[in-house]
Design an enzyme around this catalytic site. Structure first.
Site, short mmCIF file in Angstrom:
data_model
loop_
_atom_site.label_atom_id
_atom_site.label_comp_id
_atom_site.label_asym_id
_atom_site.label_seq_id
_atom_site.Cartn_x
_atom_site.Cartn_y
_atom_site.Cartn_z
CD GLU A 73 -41.70 39.21 42.93
OE1 GLU A 73 -41.08 40.62 43.02
OE2 GLU A 73 -42.20 38.93 41.97
CD GLU A 122 -44.67 36.62 37.13
OE1 GLU A 122 -44.84 37.85 37.24
OE2 GLU A 122 -43.70 36.16 37.47
#
Length: 308
Positions: free
Chosen positions: A127, A132
């Protein structure tokens, strides 16, 4: 309304530092690059991810001129979780240069927006978290998440950001659950309200077996001309926000990744730190009962370019 979409497919050039345009996703066809995910949130957020027809009916995805707006519901009290959108690319990738141009990102208490890449067999396929953060966070967090055997500890990493955690393993000893190897940008223009007040900018992510993974951020006024002309040369861009060399991390930890853009609420991260964010009430109560607080919980996207 005039909406333009350009899609070009080309082979990777053998010339050093030369990237060939694979696709541009923009305008009314931006969404065609993606599938809508409407299952349960893997991060246990207080959210209802909706399918494409529901998103259109609820006006959670629409065009504003040539820009794509993707947002959460901000008009309804939602006991079952706030309706929102998660989209995943139809194609998977094993390398590339991924360039996202956005003017606005979701902000506010309870929010957890992200632009990222992941493999279906998580965490074994890896990932890459490019954008974020949670709640009223002011700077971006970039991170990798993998299975055991990928670390950045002791590796030379020229970058602008600061290392938060060094081990990419989601079960790394001495780190919180699923922290991965994270880097904090330290620049308030990279995330949240500071990002939006400057009309956003461009995030560029290079992923190659030889050079590892690097993430750059450019403010609206400093986007390199070679990005605008679709002839990017990352080696000329200066230090990235975050760099992850494949020295103590095998390149095969990342394979067949999808591009994801989503907005969830509360959950494993935003919910767990909500009490320290200076936000009112509890996360679930606030998200459920205060729809008017989410007028700024939207993405405004100019384009996504993929080079290979």
């Amino acid at each position: 309304m005039l909406i333009k979409l350009a899609i070009t497919t080309a082979l990777f050039s053998s010339v050093a530092n030369a990237w060939s345009l694979h696709s541009i996703s923009a305008g009314s066809n931006f969404i065609n690059f993606f599938n809508f995910y409407n299952g349960a949130d893997p991060t246990h957020g207080f959210v209802q991810y909706v399918d494409q027809s529901t998103a259109a009916a609820k006006n959670l995805v629409y065009m504003q001129g040539e820009q794509t707006i993707i947002k959460a519901d901000n008009t309804t009290v939602t006991p079952g979780g706030r309706p929102s959108v998660r989209i995943e690319s139809k194609s998977t990738f094993n390398s590339g240069l991924f360039v996202l141009d956005i003017e606005h990102m979701p902000v506010g208490c309870g929010t957890w927006p992200a632009f990222w890449m992941f493999g279906d067999n998580w965490p074994n396929q890896g990932e890459i978290d490019i954008i974020e953060g949670v709640n009223e966070q002011t700077t971006n967090s970039v991170a990798l998440h993998t299975s055991n055997g990928c670390t950045m500890a002791g590796v030379n990493r020229p970058q602008l950001g600061s290392v938060k955690t060094p081990n990419c393993d989601v079960n790394a000893p001495g780190q919180g659950a699923n922290e991965g190897c994270a880097v904090s940008s330290g620049d308030t223009r990279t995330y949240g309200r500071g990002f939006n007040s400057n009309k956003g900018g461009v995030y560029a992510t290079r992923w190659t077996a030889g050079q590892g993974i690097q993430v750059w951020f450019f403010t609206r006024s400093a986007i390199p001309g070679d990005i605008s002309s679709n002839n990017p040369n990352p080696d000329s861009w200066g230090l990235p926000v975050a760099t992850f060399p494949f020295q103590s991390c095998p390149a095969n930890k990342f394979k067949d990744l999808r591009i994801v853009l989503n907005l969830t609420f509360c959950g494993d991260w935003a919910g767990s730190v909500y009490g320290n964010a200076g936000c009112p009430s509890t996360c679930v109560d606030f998200v459920q009962n205060t729809p008017s607080a989410f007028g700024e919980a939207y993405w405004k996207i100019n384009s996504l370019k993929v080079f290979q």
